[in-house]
Design a protein around this motif. Sequence first.
Motif, PDB file in Angstrom:
ATOM      1  N   ASP A 136      -5.431   1.011  11.871  1.00  0.00           N
ATOM      2  CA  ASP A 136      -5.608  -0.254  11.149  1.00  0.00           C
ATOM      3  C   ASP A 136      -4.568  -0.374  10.033  1.00  0.00           C
ATOM      4  OD1 ASP A 136      -7.754  -1.057  12.741  1.00  0.00           O
ATOM      5  OD2 ASP A 136      -9.253  -0.247  11.355  1.00  0.00           O
ATOM      6  N   SER A 137      -4.323   0.713   9.341  1.00  0.00           N
ATOM      7  CA  SER A 137      -3.306   0.723   8.286  1.00  0.00           C
ATOM      8  C   SER A 137      -1.906   0.548   8.873  1.00  0.00           C
ATOM      9  CB  SER A 137      -3.371   2.027   7.491  1.00  0.00           C
ATOM     10  OG  SER A 137      -4.613   2.156   6.849  1.00  0.00           O
ATOM     11  N   TYR A 138      -1.671   1.136  10.032  1.00  0.00           N
ATOM     12  CA  TYR A 138      -0.383   0.995  10.717  1.00  0.00           C
ATOM     13  C   TYR A 138      -0.128  -0.483  11.027  1.00  0.00           C
ATOM     14  CZ  TYR A 138       3.357   2.468  13.978  1.00  0.00           C
ATOM     15  OH  TYR A 138       4.556   2.682  14.617  1.00  0.00           O
ATOM     16  N   ARG A 139      -1.143  -1.158  11.545  1.00  0.00           N
ATOM     17  CA  ARG A 139      -1.006  -2.594  11.846  1.00  0.00           C
ATOM     18  C   ARG A 139      -0.743  -3.379  10.564  1.00  0.00           C
ATOM     19  NH1 ARG A 139      -0.687  -7.030  14.350  1.00  0.00           N
ATOM     20  NH2 ARG A 139      -2.184  -8.723  14.239  1.00  0.00           N
ATOM     21  N   ALA A 140      -1.475  -3.064   9.493  1.00  0.00           N
ATOM     22  CA  ALA A 140      -1.264  -3.750   8.217  1.00  0.00           C
ATOM     23  C   ALA A 140       0.147  -3.488   7.686  1.00  0.00           C
ATOM     24  CB  ALA A 140      -2.322  -3.323   7.206  1.00  0.00           C
ATOM     25  N   TYR A 141       0.661  -2.285   7.898  1.00  0.00           N
ATOM     26  CA  TYR A 141       2.047  -1.965   7.525  1.00  0.00           C
ATOM     27  C   TYR A 141       3.011  -2.876   8.285  1.00  0.00           C
ATOM     28  CZ  TYR A 141       6.511   0.301   8.372  1.00  0.00           C
ATOM     29  OH  TYR A 141       7.856   0.535   8.554  1.00  0.00           O
ATOM     30  N   LEU A 142       2.831  -2.986   9.597  1.00  0.00           N
ATOM     31  CA  LEU A 142       3.729  -3.810  10.407  1.00  0.00           C
ATOM     32  C   LEU A 142       3.711  -5.271   9.970  1.00  0.00           C
ATOM     33  CD1 LEU A 142       3.061  -2.460  14.020  1.00  0.00           C
ATOM     34  CD2 LEU A 142       5.127  -2.102  12.639  1.00  0.00           C
ATOM     35  N   GLU A 143       2.539  -5.775   9.601  1.00  0.00           N
ATOM     36  CA  GLU A 143       2.382  -7.199   9.285  1.00  0.00           C
ATOM     37  C   GLU A 143       2.610  -7.542   7.815  1.00  0.00           C
ATOM     38  OE1 GLU A 143       2.202  -9.536  11.531  1.00  0.00           O
ATOM     39  OE2 GLU A 143       2.219  -8.008  13.090  1.00  0.00           O
ATOM     40  N   PHE A 144       2.809  -6.552   6.990  1.00  0.00           N
ATOM     41  CA  PHE A 144       3.039  -6.789   5.563  1.00  0.00           C
ATOM     42  C   PHE A 144       4.273  -7.679   5.397  1.00  0.00           C
ATOM     43  CE2 PHE A 144       4.403  -5.075   1.280  1.00  0.00           C
ATOM     44  CZ  PHE A 144       3.312  -5.550   0.577  1.00  0.00           C
ATOM     45  N   PRO A 145       4.190  -8.750   4.604  1.00  0.00           N
ATOM     46  CA  PRO A 145       5.312  -9.691   4.491  1.00  0.00           C
ATOM     47  C   PRO A 145       6.662  -9.041   4.178  1.00  0.00           C
ATOM     48  CG  PRO A 145       3.373 -10.627   3.484  1.00  0.00           C
ATOM     49  CD  PRO A 145       3.021  -9.206   3.849  1.00  0.00           C
ATOM     50  N   ALA A 146       6.690  -8.029   3.322  1.00  0.00           N
ATOM     51  CA  ALA A 146       7.960  -7.368   3.004  1.00  0.00           C
ATOM     52  C   ALA A 146       8.523  -6.661   4.240  1.00  0.00           C
ATOM     53  CB  ALA A 146       7.779  -6.378   1.860  1.00  0.00           C
ATOM     54  N   HIS A 147       7.663  -6.135   5.096  1.00  0.00           N
ATOM     55  CA  HIS A 147       8.132  -5.474   6.314  1.00  0.00           C
ATOM     56  C   HIS A 147       8.718  -6.501   7.278  1.00  0.00           C
ATOM     57  CE1 HIS A 147       7.644  -3.703  10.388  1.00  0.00           C
ATOM     58  NE2 HIS A 147       8.236  -2.689   9.773  1.00  0.00           N
ATOM     59  N   VAL A 148       8.056  -7.624   7.433  1.00  0.00           N
ATOM     60  CA  VAL A 148       8.570  -8.683   8.309  1.00  0.00           C
ATOM     61  C   VAL A 148       9.916  -9.177   7.779  1.00  0.00           C
ATOM     62  CG1 VAL A 148       8.126 -11.012   9.190  1.00  0.00           C
ATOM     63  CG2 VAL A 148       6.280  -9.307   9.150  1.00  0.00           C
ATOM     64  N   ARG A 149      10.038  -9.392   6.461  1.00  0.00           N
ATOM     65  CA  ARG A 149      11.321  -9.802   5.860  1.00  0.00           C
ATOM     66  C   ARG A 149      12.398  -8.758   6.124  1.00  0.00           C
ATOM     67  NH1 ARG A 149       8.104 -11.292   1.574  1.00  0.00           N
ATOM     68  NH2 ARG A 149       8.705  -9.477   0.341  1.00  0.00           N
ATOM     69  N   LEU A 150      12.040  -7.494   5.969  1.00  0.00           N
ATOM     70  CA  LEU A 150      12.991  -6.408   6.212  1.00  0.00           C
ATOM     71  C   LEU A 150      13.507  -6.455   7.645  1.00  0.00           C
ATOM     72  CD1 LEU A 150      14.442  -3.733   5.557  1.00  0.00           C
ATOM     73  CD2 LEU A 150      12.306  -2.566   6.155  1.00  0.00           C
ATOM     74  N   GLU A 151      12.616  -6.610   8.607  1.00  0.00           N
ATOM     75  CA  GLU A 151      13.043  -6.660  10.004  1.00  0.00           C
ATOM     76  C   GLU A 151      13.987  -7.830  10.256  1.00  0.00           C
ATOM     77  OE1 GLU A 151       9.694  -4.913  12.840  1.00  0.00           O
ATOM     78  OE2 GLU A 151       8.960  -6.540  11.559  1.00  0.00           O
ATOM     79  N   LEU A 152      13.611  -9.006   9.772  1.00  0.00           N
ATOM     80  CA  LEU A 152      14.438 -10.196  10.014  1.00  0.00           C
ATOM     81  C   LEU A 152      15.804 -10.077   9.353  1.00  0.00           C
ATOM     82  CD1 LEU A 152      11.729 -12.967   9.694  1.00  0.00           C
ATOM     83  CD2 LEU A 152      12.930 -12.247  11.774  1.00  0.00           C
ATOM     84  N   TRP A 153      15.856  -9.525   8.162  1.00  0.00           N
ATOM     85  CA  TRP A 153      17.133  -9.355   7.478  1.00  0.00           C
ATOM     86  C   TRP A 153      17.904  -8.173   8.041  1.00  0.00           C
ATOM     87  CZ3 TRP A 153      19.775  -5.575   4.990  1.00  0.00           C
ATOM     88  CH2 TRP A 153      20.913  -5.977   4.288  1.00  0.00           C
ATOM     89  N   GLY A 154      17.192  -7.067   8.256  1.00  0.00           N
ATOM     90  CA  GLY A 154      17.871  -5.809   8.550  1.00  0.00           C
ATOM     91  C   GLY A 154      18.409  -5.638   9.950  1.00  0.00           C
ATOM     92  N   ILE A 155      17.660  -6.035  10.949  1.00  0.00           N
ATOM     93  CA  ILE A 155      18.066  -5.755  12.329  1.00  0.00           C
ATOM     94  C   ILE A 155      19.488  -6.253  12.610  1.00  0.00           C
ATOM     95  CG2 ILE A 155      17.561  -6.189  14.778  1.00  0.00           C
ATOM     96  CD1 ILE A 155      14.538  -6.179  13.942  1.00  0.00           C
ATOM     97  N   PRO A 156      19.872  -7.454  12.195  1.00  0.00           N
ATOM     98  CA  PRO A 156      21.242  -7.900  12.481  1.00  0.00           C
ATOM     99  C   PRO A 156      22.333  -7.069  11.784  1.00  0.00           C
ATOM    100  CG  PRO A 156      19.847  -9.776  11.926  1.00  0.00           C
ATOM    101  CD  PRO A 156      19.067  -8.531  11.619  1.00  0.00           C
ATOM    102  N   HIS A 157      21.977  -6.324  10.748  1.00  0.00           N
ATOM    103  CA  HIS A 157      22.954  -5.520  10.010  1.00  0.00           C
ATOM    104  C   HIS A 157      23.062  -4.082  10.517  1.00  0.00           C
ATOM    105  CE1 HIS A 157      22.221  -8.816   7.133  1.00  0.00           C
ATOM    106  NE2 HIS A 157      23.469  -8.594   6.782  1.00  0.00           N
ATOM    107  N   LEU A 158      22.251  -3.715  11.504  1.00  0.00           N
ATOM    108  CA  LEU A 158      22.180  -2.318  11.922  1.00  0.00           C
ATOM    109  C   LEU A 158      22.955  -2.033  13.204  1.00  0.00           C
ATOM    110  CD1 LEU A 158      18.412  -1.566  11.254  1.00  0.00           C
ATOM    111  CD2 LEU A 158      20.385  -1.095   9.772  1.00  0.00           C
TER     112      LEU A 158
END
Length: 137
Positions: free
Chosen positions: A60-82
């Motif tokens: 449950d905590s793992y799912r909350a980690y994935l859905e945390f707004p800062a994590h979603v922002r990180l994915e959207l910003w970060g993936i294109p830079h990696l």
Amino acid sequence: MIFHINLATYKAGVSEEQREAGLELMRQVGANPVVKSWVVGPELGGEFEFGAVYVVEDLDSYRAYLEFPAHVRLELWGIPHLEKFAAIDVTDSEDPEFGAKVAALQARHAQEHPEIAAEIAQAASFTVPDGAGQPAG
């Protein structure tokens, strides 16, 4: 307990300011209340440039980690830079289905965020746990 480990290397040409912005986004993910402890910094002795470890208690905590707004922002910003990215999980769970449950959470996250799935599809090298005890390739 789950130790969720992210390892990554930036693409050539990513500025120092962009690199720092990405690391700061990773630090913001640590502010998630479900994250019990975390560290972000250089990856030493391996093939990646930097990494992060986020410790969560359960699925449950793992799912909350994935859905945390800062994590979603990180994915959207970060993936294109990696250039490359790998996520690895280490757990003390004795549940033989644990890997499949983590893989299902990762798949659900991608389905619920098609914009993230689109970035992953374009990534040069991006792996997350596939449920078989090995990162997907």
